[in-house]
Scaffold this motif. Sequence first.
Motif, PDB file in Angstrom:
ATOM      1  N   ASN A  61       4.905   4.918 -41.677  1.00 11.64           N
ATOM      2  CA  ASN A  61       4.807   3.515 -41.264  1.00 11.64           C
ATOM      3  C   ASN A  61       6.016   3.099 -40.421  1.00 11.64           C
ATOM      4  OD1 ASN A  61       2.386   3.233 -42.576  1.00 11.64           O
ATOM      5  ND2 ASN A  61       3.195   2.013 -44.266  1.00 11.64           N
ATOM      6  N   LEU A  64       5.512   4.464 -36.977  1.00 14.89           N
ATOM      7  CA  LEU A  64       4.413   3.800 -36.271  1.00 14.89           C
ATOM      8  C   LEU A  64       4.746   2.365 -35.885  1.00 14.89           C
ATOM      9  CD1 LEU A  64       1.314   5.008 -38.319  1.00 14.89           C
ATOM     10  CD2 LEU A  64       1.968   5.696 -36.001  1.00 14.89           C
ATOM     11  N   TYR A  65       5.464   1.660 -36.747  1.00 15.53           N
ATOM     12  CA  TYR A  65       5.654   0.224 -36.546  1.00 15.53           C
ATOM     13  C   TYR A  65       7.065  -0.187 -36.162  1.00 15.53           C
ATOM     14  CZ  TYR A  65       1.097   0.329 -38.687  1.00 15.53           C
ATOM     15  OH  TYR A  65      -0.220   0.614 -38.958  1.00 15.53           O
ATOM     16  N   GLN A  67      10.103  -0.902 -33.792  1.00 15.50           N
ATOM     17  CA  GLN A  67      10.124  -1.331 -32.398  1.00 15.50           C
ATOM     18  C   GLN A  67      11.542  -1.654 -31.980  1.00 15.50           C
ATOM     19  OE1 GLN A  67       7.517  -4.649 -31.835  1.00 15.50           O
ATOM     20  NE2 GLN A  67       5.787  -3.634 -32.773  1.00 15.50           N
ATOM     21  N   ASN A  91      13.746   0.613 -40.637  1.00 15.17           N
ATOM     22  CA  ASN A  91      13.381   0.800 -39.238  1.00 15.17           C
ATOM     23  C   ASN A  91      13.611  -0.505 -38.484  1.00 15.17           C
ATOM     24  OD1 ASN A  91      10.869  -0.806 -38.667  1.00 15.17           O
ATOM     25  ND2 ASN A  91      10.066   0.416 -40.339  1.00 15.17           N
ATOM     26  N   GLY A  93      11.626  -2.468 -37.018  1.00 20.86           N
ATOM     27  CA  GLY A  93      10.433  -3.309 -36.887  1.00 20.86           C
ATOM     28  C   GLY A  93      10.659  -4.712 -37.411  1.00 20.86           C
ATOM     29  N   SER A  97       5.813  -8.249 -40.548  1.00 21.81           N
ATOM     30  CA  SER A  97       4.600  -7.482 -40.265  1.00 21.81           C
ATOM     31  C   SER A  97       4.216  -6.518 -41.395  1.00 21.81           C
ATOM     32  CB  SER A  97       4.745  -6.715 -38.951  1.00 21.81           C
ATOM     33  OG  SER A  97       5.745  -5.719 -39.078  1.00 21.81           O
ATOM     34  N   VAL A  98       5.059  -6.378 -42.419  1.00 23.36           N
ATOM     35  CA  VAL A  98       4.754  -5.500 -43.542  1.00 23.36           C
ATOM     36  C   VAL A  98       3.805  -6.237 -44.484  1.00 23.36           C
ATOM     37  CG1 VAL A  98       5.680  -4.248 -45.524  1.00 23.36           C
ATOM     38  CG2 VAL A  98       6.985  -4.335 -43.386  1.00 23.36           C
ATOM     39  N   HIS A 109      -7.123   4.340 -41.566  1.00 25.28           N
ATOM     40  CA  HIS A 109      -5.719   4.041 -41.826  1.00 25.28           C
ATOM     41  C   HIS A 109      -5.605   2.813 -42.727  1.00 25.28           C
ATOM     42  CE1 HIS A 109      -4.627   6.881 -38.703  1.00 25.28           C
ATOM     43  NE2 HIS A 109      -5.534   6.320 -37.928  1.00 25.28           N
ATOM     44  N   SER A 125       9.631  -5.526 -49.459  1.00 23.70           N
ATOM     45  CA  SER A 125       9.996  -5.398 -48.051  1.00 23.70           C
ATOM     46  C   SER A 125      10.757  -6.631 -47.635  1.00 23.70           C
ATOM     47  CB  SER A 125       8.749  -5.223 -47.179  1.00 23.70           C
ATOM     48  OG  SER A 125       7.960  -6.399 -47.213  1.00 23.70           O
ATOM     49  N   THR A 133      13.604  -3.876 -40.499  1.00 21.28           N
ATOM     50  CA  THR A 133      12.874  -3.952 -41.760  1.00 21.28           C
ATOM     51  C   THR A 133      13.317  -2.877 -42.734  1.00 21.28           C
ATOM     52  OG1 THR A 133      10.931  -4.759 -40.583  1.00 21.28           O
ATOM     53  CG2 THR A 133      10.532  -3.819 -42.740  1.00 21.28           C
TER      54      THR A 133
END
Length: 149
Positions: A61, A64-65, A67, A91, A93, A97-98, A109, A125, A133
């Motif tokens: 995750n 993928l997420y 940014q 990460n 991100g 958004s979690v 998914h 989170s 995050t």
Amino acid sequence: MAFVIDHDPCDESPRLGSMVLDPTPESVSRARRWFRKLIAPYNPACSVDDCVLLISELVTNAILYGQSDEEWVVRVEWSRKGSSLRVEVHNPGFPASVRLRRPDADDAHGRGLLLVDSIAASWSSGPSRFGGTVVSFELADAWPRCRPA
């Protein structure tokens, strides 16, 4: 990738180790392999297989997420929290958004946090101290309760 092994589970410092991973698909298998190797000296009583599965989901995750306009990394840290094993995945991100999803049976998914929610004693989170995050989980009864000397 960099990694650190720190202290005995009953030392004053609860930190046990960490990894810094590139945000590439290959880092998911590296995280699984290295966590197994680095946690082994601590001989946790909780399921290392469960922990590796959850790390795999959260690192996936994060990759993928995450940014960022700049180069970035995924950080994995683990520590003792009482008798529990706590794992954090950081990460760049956005914390908002979690979210836990309830995917349909035919969705390919969206089950990562559902697995974390069903296996871990707890998870959370929020904003990471590195920016971005952090998603963390705890597995209960990883070690006997440490007694003061």
